[in-house]
Write a protein that holds these residues in place. Structure first.
Motif, PDB file in Angstrom:
ATOM      1  N   UNK A 147      17.369  31.495  57.234  1.00 55.53           N
ATOM      2  CA  UNK A 147      15.919  31.601  57.033  1.00 55.53           C
ATOM      3  C   UNK A 147      15.446  33.034  57.252  1.00 55.53           C
ATOM      4  N   UNK A 148      15.994  33.696  58.265  1.00 53.37           N
ATOM      5  CA  UNK A 148      15.626  35.084  58.553  1.00 53.37           C
ATOM      6  C   UNK A 148      16.082  36.002  57.420  1.00 53.37           C
ATOM      7  N   UNK A 149      17.296  35.815  56.959  1.00 60.79           N
ATOM      8  CA  UNK A 149      17.857  36.687  55.920  1.00 60.79           C
ATOM      9  C   UNK A 149      17.157  36.505  54.580  1.00 60.79           C
ATOM     10  N   UNK A 181      12.151  36.190  52.231  1.00 59.37           N
ATOM     11  CA  UNK A 181      11.371  36.636  51.078  1.00 59.37           C
ATOM     12  C   UNK A 181      11.454  35.649  49.909  1.00 59.37           C
ATOM     13  N   UNK A 182      12.455  34.797  49.887  1.00 58.11           N
ATOM     14  CA  UNK A 182      12.584  33.831  48.798  1.00 58.11           C
ATOM     15  C   UNK A 182      13.998  33.337  48.659  1.00 58.11           C
TER      16      UNK A 182
END
Length: 170
Positions: free
Chosen positions: A73-75, A78-79
C-alpha cells in the motif's frame, strides 16, 4: 511461462526502494512482480526451535500478511501498478526464502542492500549477499537511498537529546 521479477520486502526504506525498482523492471519487461516477505517466529532462527502453539503461528503469519499489505500500500499509494502483482509471505530465513521463490533462470531477483536494522545486526547475515551467492537467476542489488543515511543520523541526534529540556529564556 511468464517472466517474473521477485523482490524481497520487509517494510524498511531499503526494501521499499527495491520494490520501486522491481516495479519499474516489471513494467519495462512486461513481467509479473512477486513481492516476498519472509517471516520467522519470535526469537528469529533460535525461536524457530521452540514449540509454539497453532495460535502463535497463526498470529505471526497474519502479522506478516499485514506487514506485506502495508508495504505494498505504501509503495503503490499513487495507484495500481500496470502489471500483475503477487504478494507472498513465507516462513523462513529471508535470503533462503527469496532464493527459493525464484522459478527459473529467466527470473530477476531484486533485493535492497540497505541496513539490516538494529536488532542483532552483527548476527544476521546479509540477505543481499546470500542472494548474490545462491540465486540461479540474475540478482539486482539496489543500494540504499543516500537520504536514508541522513535520516538515520537525524534520528540518532534526536534520540540523544536530554529528556528534560529548558524552555527558551530560562
Amino acid at each position: 511461462m511468464r517472466r517474473r521479477i521477485v523482490v524481497g520486502v520487509s517494510g524498511s526504506l531499503g526494501s521499499l526502494a527495491a520494490l520501486h525498482r522491481a516495479a519499474a523492471e516489471a513494467q519495462e519487461r512486461s513481467a509479473e512482480l512477486c513481492a516476498v516477505l519472509a517471516w520467522q517466529l519470535p526469537g528469529g532462527g533460535l525461536g524457530s526451535r521452540a514449540t509454539y502453539g497453532t495460535a502463535v503461528l497463526r498470529e505471526c503469519r497474519e502479522a506478516a500478511v499485514e506487514d506485506l499489505c502495508t508495504a505494498l500500500d505504501t509503495a503503490f499509494a499513487a495507484g495500481r501498478p500496470g502489471f500483475t502483482l503477487i504478494g507472498l509471505t513465507v516462513r523462513g530465513e529471508p535470503g533462503a526464502v527469496l532464493v527459493d521463490a525464484v522459478r527459473s533462470a529467466d527470473d530477476l531477483l531484486v533485493v535492497g542492500t540497505g541496513s539490516r536494522g538494529s536488532r542483532l545486526p552483527k548476527l544476521r547475515a546479509s540477505v543481499a549477499r546470500h542472494c548474490l551467492a545462491h540465486a540461479t537467476c540474475p540478482v539486482l542489488a539496489v543500494p540504499p537511498n543516500p537520504l536514508e543515511a541522513e535520516l538515520a543520523l537525524i534520528r540518532r541526534r534526536t534520540w540523544s537529546l536530554p529528556s528534560v529540556m529548558r524552555e527558551p529564556g530560562r
